[in-house]
Design an enzyme around this catalytic site. Structure first.
Site, PDB file in Angstrom:
ATOM      1  N   SER A  21       0.838  -1.214   0.000  1.00 48.83           N
ATOM      2  CA  SER A  21       0.000   0.000   0.000  1.00 48.83           C
ATOM      3  C   SER A  21       0.867   1.257   0.000  1.00 48.83           C
ATOM      4  CB  SER A  21      -0.898   0.024   1.233  1.00 48.83           C
ATOM      5  OG  SER A  21      -1.826  -1.023   1.170  1.00 48.83           O
ATOM      6  N   ASP A 305      -6.813  -8.041   4.663  1.00 45.38           N
ATOM      7  CA  ASP A 305      -6.029  -8.897   3.762  1.00 45.38           C
ATOM      8  C   ASP A 305      -5.478 -10.138   4.466  1.00 45.38           C
ATOM      9  OD1 ASP A 305      -6.551  -7.162   1.699  1.00 45.38           O
ATOM     10  OD2 ASP A 305      -4.697  -6.025   1.962  1.00 45.38           O
ATOM     11  N   LYS A 332     -12.535  -9.284  -3.456  1.00 42.14           N
ATOM     12  CA  LYS A 332     -11.074  -9.162  -3.607  1.00 42.14           C
ATOM     13  C   LYS A 332     -10.625  -9.883  -4.885  1.00 42.14           C
ATOM     14  CE  LYS A 332     -10.622  -6.741   0.088  1.00 42.14           C
ATOM     15  NZ  LYS A 332     -10.273  -5.325  -0.030  1.00 42.14           N
TER      16      LYS A 332
HETATM   17  C1  S3P Z   1      -5.658  -1.347  -0.059  1.00 38.09           C
HETATM   18  C2  S3P Z   1      -6.905  -1.323   0.530  1.00 38.09           C
HETATM   19  C3  S3P Z   1      -7.709  -2.526   0.787  1.00 38.09           C
HETATM   20  C4  S3P Z   1      -6.839  -3.786   0.729  1.00 38.09           C
HETATM   21  C5  S3P Z   1      -5.947  -3.797  -0.481  1.00 38.09           C
HETATM   22  C6  S3P Z   1      -4.997  -2.600  -0.436  1.00 38.09           C
HETATM   23  C7  S3P Z   1      -4.956  -0.075  -0.282  1.00 38.09           C
HETATM   24  O1  S3P Z   1      -8.721  -2.633  -0.196  1.00 38.09           O
HETATM   25  O2  S3P Z   1      -7.661  -4.934   0.734  1.00 38.09           O
HETATM   26  O3  S3P Z   1      -5.172  -4.974  -0.518  1.00 38.09           O
HETATM   27  O4  S3P Z   1      -3.729  -0.084  -0.530  1.00 38.09           O
HETATM   28  O5  S3P Z   1      -5.609   0.979  -0.222  1.00 38.09           O
HETATM   29  P1  S3P Z   1     -10.135  -1.875  -0.031  1.00 38.09           P
HETATM   30  O6  S3P Z   1      -9.909  -0.416  -0.148  1.00 38.09           O
HETATM   31  O7  S3P Z   1     -10.995  -2.410  -1.150  1.00 38.09           O
HETATM   32  O8  S3P Z   1     -10.647  -2.265   1.314  1.00 38.09           O
END
Ligand code: S3P
Length: 415
Positions: A21, A305, A332
């Site tokens: 992220s 996750d 997902k």
């Molecule tokens: C992420 C947010 C999450 C997560 C993804 C990475 C991000 O998704 O599941 O692996 O980097 O902002 P969502 O925003 O759909 O919850």
């Protein structure tokens, strides 16, 4: 196909790849900023490479040297471009907001999995700011057209850092103030990085406010990804003792540690320090008898996750576990409620799918078996942990998808 043998004991110290992220955001935000930034310990997995490729297509200069990136933004973005986001939901959703903010005309496409994921959840809130974002029946391809933006009050139906970030990135170019409120706190890396880059941004509980701002490039030292460390932490809990080094402990990401507390996992955070505005520590985990747990909606975003892995740990626990309020898992890279349940069943465990989670009957030990990855990196890596901790081991079909978030995963595991 990958064959995984069971292990008697699993022990070691691990340097894990950078946070996915944070790497996405460091590339994208610096690609839209004034000046040059150096990003160290960047994750060079498939998803972040998709972000690099898209930002280059828009005109940002990115030099890659191992896990060090040099990013130079451009004041003149290319427009009328095709952006291929591969398998990466973060790339696509953040870029939609970025392109809307920069007045870029773009068509965003993805692979088969990404093309089946919902995009209206980004298009709709952005339309409140005046953005012209059109999806294809709610999914990719997504088309962004230039439109003047104005600040707006946006309330999100689901806690999603991707959607929140898209609104914030567009809000940086909107006249007036943009406020985005989410039902639960999702990861806040965008807010932290925007603030470090000089944006006019403030956070008040579940609401983030942003005003028109120009960003200044900022170096980022990326901590190890707690979502990647989680597999090694879980192996410590099941099979011995592991030390995962320099793990990012942003409180919006540490839900797995709260799940560990409930499961009875013995862990210690050593050498706590600050690195690039994010707290980090070395996490020592030791073999622990596990007990069944309950997890509910408000706890879910901080461990979203890690839920396939947490469900697996529940399958090795004593007693029944219930995970609810996790409907987002169905959206997902695969429908992770279904694929996690099937993976645990293939290992010989009992995991019953519910509409928004799982009921898992822990058996303390699992026989092993042949498991599918469903081309979902988190399912493949969770299956590898399950097989190593199982009685007989087994095979994983299509394991290569691990490289999306963790290149070198199997090599590190076998080291
Ligand atoms: C992420 C947010 C999450 C997560 C993804 C990475 C991000 O998704 O599941 O692996 O980097 O902002 P969502 O925003 O759909 O919850």
């Amino acid at each position: 196909m990958k064959t995984i043998k069971p292990v008697e004991r699993f022990e070691g110290e691990f340097d894990l790849p950078g946070d996915k992220s944070i790497t996405h955001r460091a590339i994208m935000l610096n690609g839209g900023a004034e000046g040059e930034a150096v990003i160290t310990n960047a994750l060079m997995g498939g998803d972040c490479l998709s972000t690099c490729q898209c930002m280059r297509a828009l005109g940002a200069e990115i030099e890659i040297d191992g896990t060090t990136l040099r990013v130079r933004g451009t004041p003149h973005f290319r427009t009328g471009v095709n952006l291929n986001c591969g398998n990466s939901g973060t790339t696509m959703r953040l870029l939609i907001g970025f392109a809307a903010g920069k007045g870029i005309e773009a068509k965003l496409v993805g692979d088969e999995s990404l093309s089946s994921r919902p995009m209206e959840r980004v298009a709709l809130p952005l339309s409140h700011l005046g953005a012209d974002v059109r999806t294809s029946a709610g999914r990719a391809p997504v088309y962004v057209y230039p439109a003047p933006l104005h600040g707006a009050d946006v309330t999100l139906r689901v806690a999603s850092a991707q959607v929140k970030s898209a609104v914030l990135l567009a809000g940086l170019s909107a006249d007036g103030e943009t406020r985005v409120t989410e039902p639960q706190k999702s990861r806040d890396h965008t807010e932290r990085m925007l603030s470090a880059m000089g944006a006019d941004i403030s956070v008040d509980g579940l609401t983030v406010r942003v005003k028109k701002s120009r960003l200044k490039a900022a170096d980022v030292c990326v901590p190890a990804d707690i979502s990647s460390a989680a597999y090694f932490m879980a192996l410590g809990a099941l099979k011995g003792k592991t030390l995962s080094k320099n793990v990012g402990l942003n409180p919006t990401r540490t839900g797995i540690l709260r799940a560990f507390d409930k499961l009875g996992v013995k862990y210690t955070a050593l050498n706590r320090r600050l690195s690039g505005g994010e707290e980090t520590a070395d996490i020592l985990v030791e073999k622990s008898p596990l007990r069944g747990i309950a997890l509910t909606a408000e706890e879910i975003p901080a461990m979203i996750d890690e839920l396939p892995l947490i469900a697996l740990l529940c399958a090795f626990a004593d007693g029944e576990s219930r995970i609810s309020g996790a409907r987002e898992l169905r959206l997902k890279e695969s429908d992770r409620i279904r694929t996690t349940s099937e993976m645990i069943a293939a290992l010989g465990g009992i995991c019953i799918e519910t509409e928004d989670g799982f009921v898992i009957r822990g058996r303390k030990t699992l026989p092993g078996g042949n498991v599918e990855s469903y081309l979902d990196h988190r399912i493949a890596m969770t299956a590898a942990v399950g097989l190593m901790a199982s009685e007989r081991g087994g095979n994983i079909d299509k394991p290569e998808c691990c490289a999306i978030s963790f290149p070198g995963f199997f090599e590190l595991l076998e080291q």
